[in-house]
Motif scaffolding. Structure first.
Motif, PDB file in Angstrom:
ATOM      1  N   UNK A   1       0.823  -1.213   0.000  1.00  0.00           N
ATOM      2  CA  UNK A   1       0.000   0.000   0.000  1.00  0.00           C
ATOM      3  C   UNK A   1       0.855   1.261   0.000  1.00  0.00           C
ATOM      4  N   UNK A   2       1.997   1.180   0.678  1.00  0.00           N
ATOM      5  CA  UNK A   2       2.862   2.350   0.836  1.00  0.00           C
ATOM      6  C   UNK A   2       3.886   2.491  -0.292  1.00  0.00           C
ATOM      7  N   UNK A   3       3.862   1.543  -1.219  1.00  0.00           N
ATOM      8  CA  UNK A   3       4.839   1.582  -2.314  1.00  0.00           C
ATOM      9  C   UNK A   3       4.119   1.749  -3.645  1.00  0.00           C
ATOM     10  N   UNK A   4       4.901   1.936  -4.691  1.00  0.00           N
ATOM     11  CA  UNK A   4       4.343   2.036  -6.034  1.00  0.00           C
ATOM     12  C   UNK A   4       4.664   0.788  -6.847  1.00  0.00           C
TER      13      UNK A   4
END
Length: 290
Positions: free
Chosen positions: A10-13
């Motif tokens: 969720x916190x990454x691309x």
């Protein structure tokens, strides 16, 4: 663990493929919660059947990656040539029995007493320590030294090289079973239900006849000696099953194209609210014009 992975995603691309290796679900049954994974390499047939019922075509059964097309003999040949101890054992007239005890599984007074008695028999007895930590509850080195004085084999190369000169392997640790199978070494499993993953492994590979209690080690040795050729033949068949795994091939796989898929709950919430706001705005605009 699954929740932590989802938070990282969720916190990454990151948009690439996600591969789960050596999957053992254990008591985890929230299979739909694993929908962020593209491919599964599963190490027991029960979990394979369960996952494949949902993610069919994206699940493969491999008891362990070592049983794939990985050659574990190459590096160990050098170590064998350089070890005088192993050369001596290889040319000995006595049978070499290699023990892969597991401190957490075997460390009770009954097991230790039976092992002590058997180690007095007329064989070459070699102890291998798979866990070499300093933990009193986990270290195989500490456990082995508690009941007999013997040189302990500790490194990865030593483990493979020593298993290569074994006539019989006595196994507790999961990967001692795996390595014995890979190296075509007849083995006795003394886990006897103490390790669920070992129980599943032996059941899946039809090797449950190689399970013996610690107190029945002499019977196990006799069984192996009487059935050696047949056991080796069965181990060869397991190795010929062609469990395929390649890091390169795995990284070249495409994203899973069938559901279920992982959708970010925060994104769902945002999109729903945006849609409601848009509809509300349109509705109010229509009412105003009327």
């Amino acid at each position: 663990f699954v929740d932590k992975i989802k938070i990282l995603l969720n916190n990454s691309k990151f948009t690439g493929i996600i591969i789960a290796l050596s999957v053992d679900l254990g008591s985890y049954k929230e299979i739909d919660n694993l929908n962020f994974i593209d491919y599964f390499y599963v190490r027991n047939k029960d979990d394979y059947n369960l996952l494949n019922s949902i993610y069919e075509g994206y699940v493969e059964y491999i008891p362990d990656l070592i049983l794939s097309n990985y050659d574990i003999n190459i590096k160990s040949k050098y170590h064998f040539r350089s070890s005088k101890t192993l050369k001596t054992l290889k040319t000995s007239n006595r049978m070499n029995i290699v023990y892969c005890f597991a401190n957490p599984l075997d460390n009770n007074i009954n097991n230790i007493n039976y092992i002590k008695i058997f180690l007095k028999t007329n064989y070459n007895h070699i102890l291998l320590s798979f866990n070499t930590s300093t933990s009193l509850k986990e270290s195989d080195i500490i456990f082995n030294k508690n009941f007999i004085t013997m040189n302990n084999v500790t490194s990865g190369l030593q483990i493979i090289s020593t298993l290569q000169i074994a006539d019989i392997v006595v196994c507790s640790r999961y990967h001692s079973h795996i390595l014995a199978i890979k190296l075509l070494k007849p083995f006795i499993s003394i886990c006897n239900g103490k390790s669920n993953k070992v129980t599943k492994l032996l059941k899946d590979l039809c090797l449950t006849d190689l399970v013996f209690n610690t107190e029945n080690l002499p019977s196990g040795i006799d069984y192996i000696n009487r059935n050696r050729k047949n056991i080796i033949k069965r181990l060869k068949i397991i190795n010929k099953n062609n469990y395929k795994f390649s890091v390169t091939d795995s990284l070249n796989k495409k994203k899973r194209i069938i559901g279920p898929f992982f959708i970010d709950e925060k994104l769902i919430y945002h999109n729903v609210n945006s849609t409601i706001a848009m509809i509300t705005e349109k509705f109010n605009d229509i009412n105003f014009k009327q």
